[in-house]
Design a protein around this motif. Structure first.
Motif, PDB file in Angstrom:
ATOM      1  N   MET A  92      -5.123  85.377  -0.995  1.00 24.82           N
ATOM      2  CA  MET A  92      -4.863  84.445   0.112  1.00 24.82           C
ATOM      3  C   MET A  92      -3.379  84.074   0.166  1.00 24.82           C
ATOM      4  N   ILE A  93      -2.874  83.682  -1.002  1.00 27.53           N
ATOM      5  CA  ILE A  93      -1.476  83.233  -1.040  1.00 27.53           C
ATOM      6  C   ILE A  93      -0.542  84.357  -0.632  1.00 27.53           C
ATOM      7  N   VAL A  94      -0.961  85.597  -0.966  1.00 23.46           N
ATOM      8  CA  VAL A  94      -0.138  86.753  -0.617  1.00 23.46           C
ATOM      9  C   VAL A  94      -0.058  86.884   0.900  1.00 23.46           C
ATOM     10  N   ILE A  95      -1.223  86.728   1.513  1.00 30.50           N
ATOM     11  CA  ILE A  95      -1.260  86.879   2.974  1.00 30.50           C
ATOM     12  C   ILE A  95      -0.388  85.824   3.629  1.00 30.50           C
ATOM     13  N   VAL A  96      -0.547  84.591   3.146  1.00 31.99           N
ATOM     14  CA  VAL A  96       0.212  83.495   3.742  1.00 31.99           C
ATOM     15  C   VAL A  96       1.704  83.739   3.557  1.00 31.99           C
ATOM     16  N   THR A  97       2.079  84.151   2.326  1.00 27.08           N
ATOM     17  CA  THR A  97       3.501  84.407   2.076  1.00 27.08           C
ATOM     18  C   THR A  97       4.018  85.495   2.999  1.00 27.08           C
ATOM     19  N   PHE A  98       3.223  86.534   3.124  1.00 18.57           N
ATOM     20  CA  PHE A  98       3.639  87.637   3.989  1.00 18.57           C
ATOM     21  C   PHE A  98       3.831  87.146   5.417  1.00 18.57           C
ATOM     22  N   LEU A  99       2.885  86.325   5.860  1.00 14.76           N
ATOM     23  CA  LEU A  99       2.976  85.823   7.243  1.00 14.76           C
ATOM     24  C   LEU A  99       4.218  84.971   7.443  1.00 14.76           C
ATOM     25  N   ILE A 100       4.471  84.133   6.429  1.00 15.59           N
ATOM     26  CA  ILE A 100       5.636  83.241   6.582  1.00 15.59           C
ATOM     27  C   ILE A 100       6.915  84.053   6.622  1.00 15.59           C
ATOM     28  N   VAL A 101       7.007  85.042   5.720  1.00 17.26           N
ATOM     29  CA  VAL A 101       8.209  85.875   5.682  1.00 17.26           C
ATOM     30  C   VAL A 101       8.369  86.598   7.018  1.00 17.26           C
ATOM     31  N   ALA A 102       7.257  87.108   7.509  1.00 19.90           N
ATOM     32  CA  ALA A 102       7.318  87.855   8.772  1.00 19.90           C
ATOM     33  C   ALA A 102       7.757  86.943   9.906  1.00 19.90           C
ATOM     34  N   MET A 103       7.209  85.732   9.883  1.00 18.85           N
ATOM     35  CA  MET A 103       7.540  84.775  10.935  1.00 18.85           C
ATOM     36  C   MET A 103       9.025  84.446  10.910  1.00 18.85           C
ATOM     37  N   LEU A 104       9.521  84.175   9.690  1.00 14.18           N
ATOM     38  CA  LEU A 104      10.941  83.856   9.563  1.00 14.18           C
ATOM     39  C   LEU A 104      11.794  85.017  10.042  1.00 14.18           C
ATOM     40  N   ALA A 105      11.387  86.215   9.618  1.00 18.04           N
ATOM     41  CA  ALA A 105      12.150  87.399   9.995  1.00 18.04           C
ATOM     42  C   ALA A 105      12.179  87.531  11.514  1.00 18.04           C
ATOM     43  N   ALA A 106      11.020  87.308  12.139  1.00 15.75           N
ATOM     44  CA  ALA A 106      10.957  87.431  13.596  1.00 15.75           C
ATOM     45  C   ALA A 106      11.848  86.387  14.250  1.00 15.75           C
ATOM     46  N   ALA A 107      11.806  85.161  13.711  1.00 18.46           N
ATOM     47  CA  ALA A 107      12.599  84.088  14.308  1.00 18.46           C
ATOM     48  C   ALA A 107      14.084  84.397  14.210  1.00 18.46           C
ATOM     49  N   VAL A 108      14.516  84.837  12.998  1.00 22.52           N
ATOM     50  CA  VAL A 108      15.927  85.115  12.798  1.00 22.52           C
ATOM     51  C   VAL A 108      16.368  86.285  13.675  1.00 22.52           C
ATOM     52  N   SER A 109      15.516  87.296  13.740  1.00 25.63           N
ATOM     53  CA  SER A 109      15.932  88.449  14.547  1.00 25.63           C
ATOM     54  C   SER A 109      15.965  88.088  16.036  1.00 25.63           C
ATOM     55  N   ALA A 110      15.092  87.154  16.448  1.00 25.35           N
ATOM     56  CA  ALA A 110      15.146  86.715  17.843  1.00 25.35           C
ATOM     57  C   ALA A 110      16.504  86.114  18.146  1.00 25.35           C
ATOM     58  N   TYR A 111      17.086  85.463  17.143  1.00 24.29           N
ATOM     59  CA  TYR A 111      18.402  84.858  17.352  1.00 24.29           C
ATOM     60  C   TYR A 111      19.466  85.931  17.465  1.00 24.29           C
ATOM     61  N   PHE A 112      19.328  87.002  16.664  1.00 19.28           N
ATOM     62  CA  PHE A 112      20.425  87.959  16.586  1.00 19.28           C
ATOM     63  C   PHE A 112      20.364  89.080  17.609  1.00 19.28           C
ATOM     64  N   PHE A 113      19.187  89.304  18.211  1.00 18.34           N
ATOM     65  CA  PHE A 113      19.088  90.416  19.167  1.00 18.34           C
ATOM     66  C   PHE A 113      20.017  90.217  20.353  1.00 18.34           C
ATOM     67  N   ARG A 114      20.774  91.239  20.685  1.00 18.68           N
ATOM     68  CA  ARG A 114      21.584  91.167  21.893  1.00 18.68           C
ATOM     69  C   ARG A 114      20.725  91.514  23.116  1.00 18.68           C
ATOM     70  N   ASP A 115      19.753  92.381  22.880  1.00 22.07           N
ATOM     71  CA  ASP A 115      18.835  92.725  23.956  1.00 22.07           C
ATOM     72  C   ASP A 115      17.808  91.602  24.089  1.00 22.07           C
ATOM     73  N   LEU A 116      17.851  90.920  25.234  1.00 20.95           N
ATOM     74  CA  LEU A 116      17.014  89.732  25.356  1.00 20.95           C
ATOM     75  C   LEU A 116      15.535  90.059  25.359  1.00 20.95           C
ATOM     76  N   LEU A 117      15.215  91.245  25.866  1.00 24.70           N
ATOM     77  CA  LEU A 117      13.805  91.618  25.874  1.00 24.70           C
ATOM     78  C   LEU A 117      13.278  91.691  24.449  1.00 24.70           C
ATOM     79  N   ASN A 118      14.086  92.278  23.567  1.00 21.34           N
ATOM     80  CA  ASN A 118      13.689  92.315  22.167  1.00 21.34           C
ATOM     81  C   ASN A 118      13.539  90.910  21.606  1.00 21.34           C
ATOM     82  N   ALA A 119      14.458  90.060  21.983  1.00 20.51           N
ATOM     83  CA  ALA A 119      14.399  88.690  21.481  1.00 20.51           C
ATOM     84  C   ALA A 119      13.112  88.015  21.928  1.00 20.51           C
TER      85      ALA A 119
END
Lengths: 79, 618, 494, 228
Positions: free
Chosen positions: A1-28
């Protein structure tokens, strides 16, 4: 369970950060959609299915569409 | 009852006049005249009546009241009678102007407001009426458009500064004594500290000083007088400006009390002494500036400031003689300055708006009545015996000499000399000398404009010969301030060093004048020639040079101009420009970029958070 | 209580909401009826509010929504302040909606009326609610409808202003929400009285953080100095009828919320000196910025900032007199500024330009409108015998009552602001009446539907200005209600 | 420079929030209001879903406000878009047969699911808002998949949003008129716990909200899609 949650949180953070950095707004937009989607899953894991439902339909679907429409009417790339 | 009736009549009359004007202009004129005459009748019927009435308790539960006493009556009668004359005069003067309904409405409203000022028994209604007067005056000063607009703004801004000072003063009195009724304040004033009294005196002096145009605060006046319609200039200079004197009397001798306000400070640096010196400065400088004016109304305006100085000197000196002189001078000044403005107005009316001293002249024959008014007016202004100005000026000189104030006395005399010089120019350039060709066929002065001039001219003589008439009621006022009464007879006034008895002077002068007249009649040899019938060295003088009154005081002008600039006006202009500049820059805080605005918001939040969490300010 | 149930304060919110929902349906039937719906709604509100008002002066009415006892359910707190402002909102709304019947002719008319109705319903909700989250919800209604209304004309400047307003307003809303969230996290309740009761004996400094968040969030709508940059753009590009309520109602309601939070929930006394300085800064900056404006609506908008500063100053004196003065100033500003915007609306409409210089000769062209405008400016500047004077009188009295030096200096600065205000307003009056050629234009007076509200506002301004006792009877209980936190808690929680 | 200042300020704000959050122990129930809802919600409202009992009963007024906010945003968007007329036709590729058929096939089940969610709002997780959002997503699917074929019926959506809102208000007013005279009072019998016809007015309000939210969200999409 904890693994899944950790994975989700990491993925979420990664998605959030990449949304900030994408120059292509569609990707963001897609990245922020992913944030919402993962959040919905997290809500289910936290035993809040109704919030999850709202998050999935509004956060992931409707808001993303609105953003996409906005991008279509303006420019796709951030200056 | 009659007081309420009076006030209702005054304000209601103004509104109804406006409405009547919507029906027909004739009806309006008659109605306005009837109203103002009725006010004169009502006020004079209230002679020697002393009452107090409460209008209503509606203003935050404060009783707004009206009271009639000698001081109020004296000013009230002056206000209503001058306004009646002015309304009569306006009937012709304003006939072909635009927006006459509005003009009459404002004129009567100002009149009503002034009446309410002098009758108000408490400070709040005093302030309310004061402000109604201020804004309606603004609306009427701006009436002539163009040059009148900056004059109006100047007036209203200074007036607002004054009002704000007064408002602070009134409210501080209310907080200190918990009452606004003047009679109660008088009783409470005994308990107040000297510092507080001084504060009150100063803060009210700013207000009244602005209205009465005491020198550093006078700059609104010349433009405002010059640019208003002439009948209104008359009201403005005659009564409205003198509400400042009323205010000074109110604060110095009624509210704070004579024994307090005359012992505020020590030696030279006492309140009333400084005020008297300001008065002296007000006499001298504006009078000499007046000499330089080429605009008839501006010239009178500067004299208006200067004459205000006499009143200030008189009342600030604080003896019964001086007070009587100051108050009497207020009345006299009102009479002759209204007369002068009305006669200038008559010229303006006839020459289609000309009032430049350099392009007029010789109107003596064309407009004899206006000339009479102008002549008697300036006689009064100078203070020639047998005119009213003489009596009040005599009282003031006497006070200063008795009070051992040689410098002040010298200043007042200097002012009189300046007056003589400058009004001679006024009289000469308007009425005497050569009549320019283009004014040969000017309009006749209508009857409605002649009547007020004649009445006022007669009044000048009557008050000059029988000064006891007004001095009696002034005496009553002085007594109510707690001064020793003067011994007044119908012919004059007696003081400890000498008696002024006009009947003697009158008879002597009559004889002298008769002799001179006979001599002149007998010795008359001159022949009248046309103005173009003159030659210099055999050649005709060019037409544009014929009027030798042009640049009357040119040498003096060249000499004195550098010293007689209105430095205060320049200073205020500078302040105004600086304010404008500052305003323009402050506006740039709002840059138009949202990112800046967001920074402001976040900065505000972060500042508050860090202030609390780091330093626990709150 | 039984006969009062007919006149439940909740009707003030429920009926306009219902009418707003009804408008799209009626729009299918007839386009003309729709225009009159806001008029009907606010007429109803005005009558109900004025009928309830006398009842609440002694004892506030606590409306339990759904019958749940506070703090478990939401409650409305219809006290003197709430009902005073609610009546003000209803009356202003009524007058402005009469004005709008003819004024709004372009765009999606029906939607305008819905938005307008909801804007003021949101405002009513904010002033009546006793629940902090409910306050947020109504605040959102207020804000969102104003965003939309600012952009209603669809001009470029309107859209730009709306977007700016939207961005800053959303930041404000989210700060407000963060503040509410932190409070809920700390105290586990959303009821204002309950919160206040718990905060009284809570000493952690962190409670201040939530307060600051709320103040900042609400302060943006209330247009307190560093947070008010959206206002000039938004108020000047909205249709005039909307500007009237935005200036007259919306910012006042924002300020009311700030005051409610400060006085009732947190009851912080040593914050007020800071707030007072902020108020004076707001006055000076607002008035000075207004001075240099060439656009009449922008000038009025900046003048609103100045007025808000004055109200903030009055409230932060935090005495009975000061608070009453602040409330009174709210009333007189609402009446005066609504009047000014309504007049300016038709002046602009007739001249086709917002430049002040284009108003030359309008005094001849539209005499009644110009007269109303003049009276409005006099009232705003604070000249007797109009309301502005009475309220300013009260505020100065409050400032001088304590004899504190700081207060005296600050009120001096406020008065300097007043003089600047006087200067620019008098300039406009000269432009209206005395500038330009003496030409006699044919009259183009505003239509009757516009004149009626203007004249009613003028009569209010004069009557209240001459007989401030009428309103003083409401102001005094209202001020003591705001200041008396204990009574507030007691009357809600029993 | 500006960015640096911004970041510093944001850090200060974050610091403020963190100090506040430190005073709240995580996961420990301190809220007495919440406890009240958990303990008494079932008896007072008759709804099996406690969240629903809070949303539609204890804090129904907020919900009314939120519904209005949603209504407002749809209206506001409409009002603003109505004034901007820059419609330009763009070339759009028609969706493939498989996609459009799939969308058409999915449309009724999604609608049905949404309806189920809001009808059972008082029993199972979810409610009017969620149901409405799901319905709107069905319309979104139609717009995306079957381009321009099926549009929202304007009259129909107006009817459902207006009637939905009106129903909410009127039920509230009926609560004020009958029984204990409280606005939004649950005046109807609570019924048998955990059955479809229970919990008084909650299901009715939720159905109204469901219709309203569905119509509004679909309308927003419709407005935006129409413009692009």
């Amino acid at each position: 369970m904890i693994v899944i949650v950790t994975f989700l949180i990491v993925a979420m953070l990664a998605a959030a950060v990449s949304a900030y950095f994408f120059r292509d707004l569609l990707n963001a937009v897609i990245a922020s959609c992913m944030v919402s989607l993962i959040a919905a899953v997290m809500f289910i894991l936290l035993h809040a299915p109704d919030v999850a439902m709202a998050e999935a339909s509004i956060g992931a679907a409707l808001v993303t569409t609105v953003f996409v429409i906005a991008i279509r009417r303006t420019t796709r790339y951030e200056k | 009852m009659s007081l309420e009736l009076l006030i209702m009549f005054a304000f209601g009359g103004a509104f109804l006049t406006y409405l009547a004007g919507k029906i027909s202009s004739k009806l309006r004129d008659i109605f306005a005249l009837l109203c103002s005459v009725a006010l004169v009748v009502i006020v004079s019927s209230l002679y020697k009546v002393e009452t107090t009435i409460t209008l209503y308790n509606g203003f935050f539960g404060m009783p707004l009241s009206m009271r009639l006493n000698p001081m109020a009556w004296f000013f009230a009668i002056a206000i209503v009678s001058s306004s009646a004359l002015v309304v009569l005069y306006s009937m012709s003067y304003m006939k072909h102007r635009e927006r006459t309904d509005y003009y009459y409405f404002m004129l009567l409203l100002i009149n009503a407001a002034m009446l309410a000022i002098v009758l108000s028994g408490d400070l709040v209604s005093f302030f309310i009426s004061w402000e109604i007067m201020s804004w309606s005056t603004f609306l009427l000063i701006s009436y002539n458009r163009n040059a009148a607009l900056p004059a109006g703004i100047k007036y209203i801004v200074m007036s607002l500064i004054g009002s704000m000072c007064m408002l602070v003063g009134i409210i501080s009195i209310y907080t200190a004594f918990d009452t606004i009724t003047i009679s109660e304040i008088v009783q409470h004033m005994a308990t107040a500290t000297a510092g507080y009294k001084l504060f009150l005196l100063i803060i009210f002096s700013i207000t009244f000083g602005i209205k009465n145009a005491v020198v550093p605060l006078h700059t609104w006046l010349p433009d405002a007088y010059a640019e208003s319609p002439s009948p209104f200039s008359a009201v403005l200079s005659g009564m409205l400006t003198r509400m400042g004197i009323f205010g000074f009397l109110l604060i110095m001798f009624v509210m704070v009390g004579a024994e307090n306000s005359l012992h505020m400070g020590r030696g030279f640096f006492s309140y009333h002494n400084i005020l008297a010196w300001l008065g002296a400065i007000t006499i001298v400088i504006p009078t000499f500036i007046a000499m330089l004016q080429n605009d008839a109304k501006k010239l009178l305006a500067w004299h208006g400031i200067g004459q205000g100085g006499y009143m200030i000197v008189g009342i600030a000196f604080g003896t019964s003689l001086g007070l009587a002189g100051g108050i009497f001078h207020t009345l006299n000044h009102a009479i002759y300055i209204i007369l002068l403005f009305l006669s200038v107005g008559a010229i303006e009316y006839s020459t289609n708006g000309l009032r430049d001293l350099n392009s007029l002249g010789g109107l003596f024959k064309k407009m004899p009545i206006a000339f009479l008014g102008g002549l008697l007016g300036i006689c009064g202004l100078i203070g020639i015996p047998l005119t009213n100005g003489f009596v009040s000026k005599w009282l003031i000189y006497k006070t200063l000499i008795l009070g051992k104030a040689p410098f002040l006395a010298f200043a007042t005399l200097l002012g009189t000399w300046g007056t003589i010089l400058s009004v001679y120019k006024f009289l000469h350039n308007l009425y005497l000398g050569q009549l320019p060709q283009e004014h040969q066929n000017i309009k006749k002065t209508p009857l409605a404009m002649q009547i007020p001039i004649v009445i006022l001219s007669l009044t000048i003589l009557v008050f000059g010969i029988l000064p006891g008439l007004p001095l009696k009621s002034i005496n009553a006022m002085i007594v109510s301030f707690g001064f020793t009464p003067l011994t007044v007879s119908i012919w004059g006034i007696s003081s400890e060093t000498g008696t002024l008895n006009m009947i003697n002077i009158f008879s002597i002068l009559l004889v002298v004048v008769a002799i001179f007249w006979l001599i002149f009649q007998a010795a008359r040899k001159s022949t009248a020639v046309d103005q173009y019938d003159n030659y210099a060295a055999g050649a005709a003088i060019p037409k544009d040079k014929y009027n030798y009154t042009v640049e009357f005081y040119a040498p003096f002008y060249r000499m004195a101009t550098p010293y007689l600039r209105d430095i205060f006006d320049m200073l205020y202009q500078k302040i105004a420009r600086f304010t404008e500049f500052a305003c323009d820059n402050i506006r740039k805080i709002y840059t138009g970029y949202v990112s800046d605005y967001i920074i402001y918001i976040i900065l505000f939040l972060a500042l508050l958070i860090s202030a609390q969490l780091k330093w626990s300010v709150f | 209580m039984n006969e009062m149930s007919i006149l439940d304060p909740v009707l003030l919110i429920a009926i306009p909401l219902g009418l707003a929902f009804l408008i799209p349906l009626l729009g299918l039937v007839s386009k003309k009826i729709v225009r009159w719906i806001p008029v009907v709604g606010f007429l109803f509100n005005g009558i109900v509010a004025l009928l309830i008002l006398p009842h609440v002066l002694k004892q506030p009415i606590i409306v339990k929504i759904g019958g749940f006892v506070p703090p478990f359910g939401i409650n409305l707190y219809a006290g003197s302040v709430g009902m005073l402002l609610a009546s003000l909102i209803a009356i202003t709304g009524f007058l402005v909606s009469i004005y709008a019947v003819k004024y709004i002719t372009k765009g999606a008319e029906q939607k305008y009326h819905i938005l307008f109705l909801l804007l003021l319903t949101g405002a009513t909700g904010v002033v009546l609610t006793g629940d902090i989250f409910n306050l947020f919800v109504f605040f959102e209604i207020l804000c969102i409808s104003s965003y939309a209304l600012v952009a209603y004309l669809g001009t470029r400047s309107g859209l730009e202003a709306s977007i700016k307003y939207l961005i800053q307003g959303s930041i404000g809303s989210s700060f407000l929400l963060i503040g509410i969230g932190l409070l809920y996290g700390q105290f586990g309740t959303l009821n204002m009285a309950d919160l206040a009761r718990q905060i009284v004996d809570y000493t952690e400094p962190s409670v201040f953080v939530s307060m600051v968040f709320m103040i900042t969030g609400l302060g943006i709508e209330a247009a307190i100095f560093p947070l008010n940059a959206w206002l000039p753009d938004a108020h000047s590009s909205a249709p005039s009828s909307v500007s009237a309520v935005l200036s007259g109602i919306a910012i006042e309601v924002g300020l009311y919320a700030v005051i409610r939070v400060l006085f009732t929930i947190f009851a912080v006394s040593n914050f007020f000196i800071f707030f007072m300085v902020l108020g004076v800064l707001t006055v000076l900056i607002g008035e000075m910025s207004a001075f240099a404006q060439k656009n009449i609506k922008r000038m009025l908008a900046y003048s609103s900032i100045g007025q808000i500063g004055l109200i903030v100053f009055a409230f932060s004196i935090s005495t009975q007199l000061g608070v009453a003065g602040g409330l009174f100033q709210m009333v007189s500003h609402t009446l005066g500024k609504a009047l000014l915007f309504l007049c300016a609306g038709y002046m602009i409409f007739r001249t086709g330009s917002m430049e002040i210089s284009s108003l030359e000769g309008i005094g001849k062209k539209m005499p009644i409108t110009a007269l109303c405008f003049t009276i409005g400016t006099f009232s705003i500047v604070g000249l007797p015998p109009f309301t502005g004077f009475a309220s300013k009188f009260m505020i100065i009295r409050a400032a001088l009552a304590n004899g504190e030096l700081l207060l005296q200096i600050l009120i001096g600065l406020v008065l300097v602001g007043t003089i600047i205000e006087g200067a620019y307003f008098f300039k406009i009056i000269q432009t209206i009446y005395f500038k330009g050629a003496h030409k006699t234009d044919n009259r183009e007076e505003a239509p009757v539907t516009a004149l009626i509200p203007m004249l009613i506002l003028v009569s209010f301004i004069i009557v209240i200005g001459m007989f401030p006792n009428i309103i003083d009877k409401v102001l005094q209980p209202a001020a003591s209600e705001l200041l008396d936190q204990v009574k507030y808690i007691g009357s809600v929680l029993g | 420079m500006r960015k640096c200042i911004g970041i510093i300020l944001l850090i200060i704000i974050a610091w403020g929030i963190l100090t506040s959050l430190q005073t709240m122990p995580f996961g420990v129930s301190r809220a007495k209001v919440a406890n009240h809802y958990i303990n008494n919600g079932k008896d007072e409202t008759g709804a099996a879903n406690i969240v629903t009992s809070v949303v539609i009963n204890y804090r129904a007024f907020d919900t009314l406000g939120e519904v209005t906010v949603l209504f407002l945003s749809a209206i506001g968007l409409g009002a603003v878009l109505a004034t901007i007329k820059t419609r330009e036709k763009r070339d759009t590729e028609k969706a493939s047969l498989i996609l459009s058929t799939g969308c058409r096939f999915l449309f009724p089940p999604i609608i049905l699911f949404g309806a189920y969610i809001f009808i059972h709002g008082h029993l199972t997780p979810g409610g009017g808002f969620q149901g409405g959002a799901i319905i709107a997503s069905a319309f979104l699917l139609m717009y995306l998949g079957c381009h321009g074929e099926k549009r929202l019926n304007d009259r129909c959506s107006t009817f459902s949003e207006s009637l939905g809102g009106l129903a909410f208000v009127i039920i509230g007013l009926i609560g004020l008129a009958v029984g204990t005279h409280y606005f939004l009072n649950n005046f109807m019998p609570l019924g048998k716990f955990n059955t479809l016809l229970s919990a008084g007015v909650i299901p009715i309000i939720y159905i109204a909200i469901g219709f309203k939210v569905g119509a509004e969200l679909s309308k927003i999409i419709d407005l935006l899609m129409e413009e692009s």
